[in-house]
Design a protein around this motif. Structure first.
Motif, mmCIF file in Angstrom:
data_model
loop_
_atom_site.group_PDB
_atom_site.id
_atom_site.type_symbol
_atom_site.label_atom_id
_atom_site.label_comp_id
_atom_site.label_asym_id
_atom_site.label_seq_id
_atom_site.Cartn_x
_atom_site.Cartn_y
_atom_site.Cartn_z
ATOM 1 N N ILE A 169 -4.241 -2.018 2.277
ATOM 2 C CA ILE A 169 -4.084 -0.620 2.693
ATOM 3 C C ILE A 169 -2.719 -0.366 3.343
ATOM 4 O O ILE A 169 -2.147 0.718 3.203
ATOM 5 N N LYS A 170 -2.178 -1.363 4.028
ATOM 6 C CA LYS A 170 -0.937 -1.179 4.772
ATOM 7 C C LYS A 170 0.239 -0.969 3.817
ATOM 8 O O LYS A 170 0.508 -1.799 2.947
ATOM 9 N N PRO A 171 0.988 0.143 3.955
ATOM 10 C CA PRO A 171 2.136 0.388 3.068
ATOM 11 C C PRO A 171 3.356 -0.417 3.485
ATOM 12 O O PRO A 171 3.495 -0.832 4.636
ATOM 13 N N ASP A 172 4.268 -0.613 2.528
ATOM 14 C CA ASP A 172 5.542 -1.273 2.767
ATOM 15 C C ASP A 172 6.603 -0.503 1.992
ATOM 16 O O ASP A 172 6.756 -0.678 0.778
ATOM 17 N N TYR A 173 7.308 0.351 2.679
ATOM 18 C CA TYR A 173 8.233 1.263 2.005
ATOM 19 C C TYR A 173 9.514 0.568 1.552
ATOM 20 O O TYR A 173 10.377 1.216 0.948
ATOM 21 N N ASN A 174 9.662 -0.705 1.816
ATOM 22 C CA ASN A 174 10.804 -1.464 1.311
ATOM 23 C C ASN A 174 10.545 -2.074 -0.064
ATOM 24 O O ASN A 174 11.466 -2.645 -0.662
ATOM 25 N N THR A 175 9.296 -1.983 -0.541
ATOM 26 C CA THR A 175 8.945 -2.603 -1.832
ATOM 27 C C THR A 175 8.199 -1.611 -2.719
ATOM 28 O O THR A 175 7.160 -1.935 -3.286
ATOM 29 N N GLU A 180 3.043 2.809 -5.465
ATOM 30 C CA GLU A 180 3.984 3.811 -4.969
ATOM 31 C C GLU A 180 4.161 3.778 -3.458
ATOM 32 O O GLU A 180 5.104 4.377 -2.921
ATOM 33 N N PHE A 181 3.286 3.079 -2.749
ATOM 34 C CA PHE A 181 3.421 2.937 -1.297
ATOM 35 C C PHE A 181 3.836 1.521 -0.899
ATOM 36 O O PHE A 181 3.808 1.172 0.290
ATOM 37 N N GLY A 182 4.198 0.705 -1.875
ATOM 38 C CA GLY A 182 4.610 -0.663 -1.597
ATOM 39 C C GLY A 182 3.462 -1.622 -1.342
ATOM 40 O O GLY A 182 3.680 -2.748 -0.893
ATOM 41 N N ARG A 183 2.242 -1.198 -1.599
ATOM 42 C CA ARG A 183 1.078 -2.070 -1.374
ATOM 43 C C ARG A 183 0.926 -3.055 -2.526
ATOM 44 O O ARG A 183 1.148 -2.695 -3.694
ATOM 45 N N ASP A 184 0.538 -4.254 -2.199
ATOM 46 C CA ASP A 184 0.402 -5.315 -3.194
ATOM 47 C C ASP A 184 -0.789 -5.021 -4.109
ATOM 48 O O ASP A 184 -1.929 -4.878 -3.649
ATOM 49 N N ILE A 185 -0.529 -4.936 -5.412
ATOM 50 C CA ILE A 185 -1.579 -4.572 -6.361
ATOM 51 C C ILE A 185 -2.603 -5.683 -6.503
ATOM 52 O O ILE A 185 -3.805 -5.424 -6.648
ATOM 53 N N LEU A 186 -2.166 -6.945 -6.455
ATOM 54 C CA LEU A 186 -3.116 -8.054 -6.545
ATOM 55 C C LEU A 186 -4.131 -7.974 -5.415
ATOM 56 O O LEU A 186 -5.344 -8.143 -5.637
ATOM 57 N N SER A 187 -3.678 -7.724 -4.208
ATOM 58 C CA SER A 187 -4.593 -7.619 -3.065
ATOM 59 C C SER A 187 -5.551 -6.449 -3.243
ATOM 60 O O SER A 187 -6.744 -6.556 -2.930
ATOM 61 N N ARG A 188 -5.053 -5.343 -3.767
ATOM 62 C CA ARG A 188 -5.911 -4.172 -3.959
ATOM 63 C C ARG A 188 -6.924 -4.397 -5.081
ATOM 64 O O ARG A 188 -8.056 -3.938 -4.999
ATOM 65 N N LEU A 210 -8.518 3.797 0.137
ATOM 66 C CA LEU A 210 -9.441 2.723 -0.220
ATOM 67 C C LEU A 210 -9.048 2.113 -1.565
ATOM 68 O O LEU A 210 -8.720 2.826 -2.514
ATOM 69 N N ALA A 211 -9.088 0.790 -1.626
ATOM 70 C CA ALA A 211 -8.727 0.075 -2.854
ATOM 71 C C ALA A 211 -9.923 0.033 -3.793
ATOM 72 O O ALA A 211 -10.844 -0.762 -3.609
ATOM 73 N N GLU A 212 -9.937 0.911 -4.766
ATOM 74 C CA GLU A 212 -11.001 0.956 -5.783
ATOM 75 C C GLU A 212 -10.337 1.134 -7.133
ATOM 76 O O GLU A 212 -9.368 1.876 -7.271
ATOM 77 N N TRP A 213 -10.850 0.448 -8.155
ATOM 78 C CA TRP A 213 -10.154 0.395 -9.431
ATOM 79 C C TRP A 213 -9.923 1.773 -10.043
ATOM 80 O O TRP A 213 -8.840 2.066 -10.551
ATOM 81 N N GLY A 214 -10.931 2.628 -10.023
ATOM 82 C CA GLY A 214 -10.776 3.955 -10.594
ATOM 83 C C GLY A 214 -9.750 4.787 -9.841
ATOM 84 O O GLY A 214 -8.930 5.495 -10.443
ATOM 85 N N ALA A 215 -9.771 4.701 -8.515
ATOM 86 C CA ALA A 215 -8.793 5.426 -7.706
ATOM 87 C C ALA A 215 -7.385 4.881 -7.934
ATOM 88 O O ALA A 215 -6.405 5.646 -7.949
ATOM 89 N N MET A 216 -7.262 3.574 -8.131
ATOM 90 C CA MET A 216 -5.957 2.982 -8.422
ATOM 91 C C MET A 216 -5.430 3.465 -9.775
ATOM 92 O O MET A 216 -4.239 3.738 -9.924
#
Length: 299
Positions: free
Chosen positions: A63-69, A84-92, A247-253
């Motif tokens: 959930i935590k964004p990282d605007y450098n990535t 788009e918010f720098g969040r790691d897709i694997l973790s999500r 929230l990390a959910e596949w459909g929302a992603m």
């Protein structure tokens, strides 16, 4: 209780009793021949393990964004890239496994329990009760499942809990129809007539004599309905009616990633692959179960 034996001829005039295979061994032998079913089972075991150990092995906070990535492609630091918010897709995706399986499994469990009970009683008792149940199911079958779910969400409001309710309601008539059909085929069997003739109560006949005969069909259908439930839940989240950001959910992603299909296709690609692999695994596993439980197939 003594185990049944099958005589095997070892020499002229001599027979050696050999223990007959138990139903469990017969099932395992038949299922082991279903190569796709076994592969799907392995995938599903891995997915269920992710639901428990996901927070431990997840490399980043989902959930935590990282605007450098922002929107980085797959790399050594982020195996599936970032969104788009720098969040790691694997973790999500890992966290989304827990949400998608929990929502679909709970909704199908609720729908199957209600549908099995109504299907057993409607098929056994028949009459006006059976007619009312089947006409109600016919009305529900007249509308596509996703439209039913959208209508229910529109009444209850968006959210994962309401998605569970919507998918469960959609699942109920499916189980009613299949369990009722099996009950109609079983209730006129000789052993059921014998149970009635000695005065066994209807409730015991239904749950101890008829329900076991429908269990294998219900189990196969239950497994395959989970894949459908995942698709419906993901579709609702894609439309903004299910899981809500962040929230990390596949459909929302998938929904958030569609805006970057040209510039960063990985944002939508990997959640879509997760949905595809999971649904395919449940369907192939259900096919393997069906063939393994089919007694018409000769070993």
């Amino acid at each position: 209780m003594s185990q049944s034996v099958t005589p095997v001829s070892a020499a002229p005039g001599v027979t050696i009793p050999v223990a007959a295979d138990s139903p469990a061994r017969q099932f395992m032998r038949r299922f082991s021949r279903q190569k796709l079913g076994v592969a799907a089972f392995v995938v599903l075991v891995g997915l269920f393990l992710l639901t428990f150990i996901g927070p431990v092995i997840s490399p980043y906070d989902p959930i935590k964004p990282d605007y450098n990535t922002l929107l980085q492609p797959p790399s050594a630091g982020h195996w599936l890239g970032t969104d788009e918010f720098g969040r790691d897709i694997l973790s999500r995706v890992i966290y989304g496994t827990r949400i998608s399986i929990a929502v679909s499994l709970s909704s199908v469990v609720i729908g199957s329990v209600i549908g099995t009970f109504v299907g057993l009683t409607a098929g056994y008792y028949g009459g006006n009760y059976d007619s009312l149940v089947m006409r109600t199911c016919d009305v529900m079958f007249a509308f596509p499942g996703i439209l039913q779910a959208i209508a229910i969400i529109a009444i209850l409001g968006p959210g994962l809990h309401n998605v569970v309710v919507a998918v469960a309601i959609y699942t109920v008539p499916q189980f009613i129809r299949i369990i009722r059909g099996s009950t109609l085929a079983l209730k006129n069997m000789m052993y059921i007539e014998a149970a009635r003739s000695v005065g066994i109560p209807d409730r015991l006949i239904i749950w101890k004599h008829i329900f076991p005969g429908t269990f294998s069909i219900a189990l196969v259908y239950f497994t395959m309905r989970i894949g459908t439930a995942i698709l419906i839940a993901a579709s609702l989240s894609f439309l903004g009616l299910g899981a809500q950001p962040p929230l990390a959910e596949w459909g929302a992603m998938l929904s958030s990633g569609r805006e970057y299909l040209m510039s960063a296709p990985h944002v939508a690609l990997f959640p879509g692959l997760a949905i595809l692999i999971t649904c395919l695994a449940f369907n192939l596993f259900g096919d393997g179960l069906r063939d393994a439980l089919d007694r018409k197939i000769v070993d």
